[in-house]
Scaffold this motif. Sequence first.
Motif, short mmCIF file in Angstrom:
data_model
loop_
_atom_site.label_atom_id
_atom_site.label_comp_id
_atom_site.label_asym_id
_atom_site.label_seq_id
_atom_site.Cartn_x
_atom_site.Cartn_y
_atom_site.Cartn_z
N GLN A 180 0.81 -1.22 0.00
CA GLN A 180 0.00 0.00 0.00
C GLN A 180 0.85 1.28 0.00
O GLN A 180 0.77 2.10 0.92
N PRO A 181 1.68 1.47 -1.04
CA PRO A 181 2.49 2.69 -1.09
C PRO A 181 1.62 3.95 -1.24
O PRO A 181 0.53 3.89 -1.81
N VAL A 182 2.13 5.05 -0.71
CA VAL A 182 1.46 6.35 -0.87
C VAL A 182 2.30 7.12 -1.88
O VAL A 182 3.37 7.62 -1.55
N ILE A 183 1.82 7.18 -3.12
CA ILE A 183 2.60 7.79 -4.20
C ILE A 183 2.07 9.18 -4.49
O ILE A 183 0.85 9.37 -4.63
N ALA A 184 2.99 10.14 -4.54
CA ALA A 184 2.60 11.54 -4.79
C ALA A 184 3.06 11.92 -6.19
O ALA A 184 4.25 11.87 -6.49
N LEU A 225 6.22 13.95 -12.09
CA LEU A 225 7.16 13.51 -11.04
C LEU A 225 6.39 12.63 -10.06
O LEU A 225 5.35 13.06 -9.55
N THR A 226 6.87 11.41 -9.83
CA THR A 226 6.23 10.58 -8.81
C THR A 226 7.21 10.38 -7.66
O THR A 226 8.29 9.78 -7.84
N PHE A 227 6.81 10.88 -6.50
CA PHE A 227 7.61 10.72 -5.29
C PHE A 227 7.24 9.39 -4.65
O PHE A 227 6.05 9.07 -4.52
#
Length: 207
Positions: free
Chosen positions: A136-140, A198-200
């Motif tokens: 369950q990554p939190v991708i920004a 950009l994906t952090f």
Amino acid sequence: MKQPGLFENSTNEGESLPLPDANVTYYANWLAHAEADQLLDVLRKEIAWQQEKVQLYGKQHWVPRLQAWHGDPDCIYRYSGLTLKPEPWVFPLLSLKQRCESVTGSRYNSVLLNWYRHGQDSMGLHADNEPELGNQPVIASVTLGAERPFIFKHRTTSQRHSLTLEHGSLLIMAGRTQQYYLHGISKTAKPVGDRINLTFRYIYPQE
Ligand SMILES: O=C(O)CCC(=O)C(=O)O
Ligand SMILES: [Mn+2]
């Protein structure tokens, strides 16, 4: 890469997307228009953009976009058969990372940059579900430049949802989003300008 004046007065309320089995929040105008313009310009010029090659069914293909990978030195990322070693954090990526952290309350140690030069640049449907991203990554995801539809496809129902990601927007994908959905950016024959995304991400160290 020092650029005064980036990231001023840029906040608004996020909207939650009506996607079953997912947790997606969208912030339009997350960055003020002028600072998004400035950031796009800086990233085009200052990032060491690369076009990678991938092996598909025994044949080498150019990835249809330019890419860069920045982060903490130990963040080795394996992505579509590529092993990417990070470039160091530089302004303005570090500031942007910190701002994403304050929105999501999660930490990031790397960012993948993608530059879609025109409508023939794209990213196939995929999930950000590599083991090093954890459960369950939190991708920004920050978007700059031309508006392109971002497609979600539910893995079992095949239901699709399209969201136009606007200049200066922030999209957060969290919870079970990667488990239940694929996402991507299709090619288009329409004349469109360039777009940088950009994906952090937080990469867990691998043994
Ligand atoms: O360009 C985008 O909005 C999507 C990028 C993406 O999905 C990725 O970098 O994994
Ligand atoms: Mn992705």
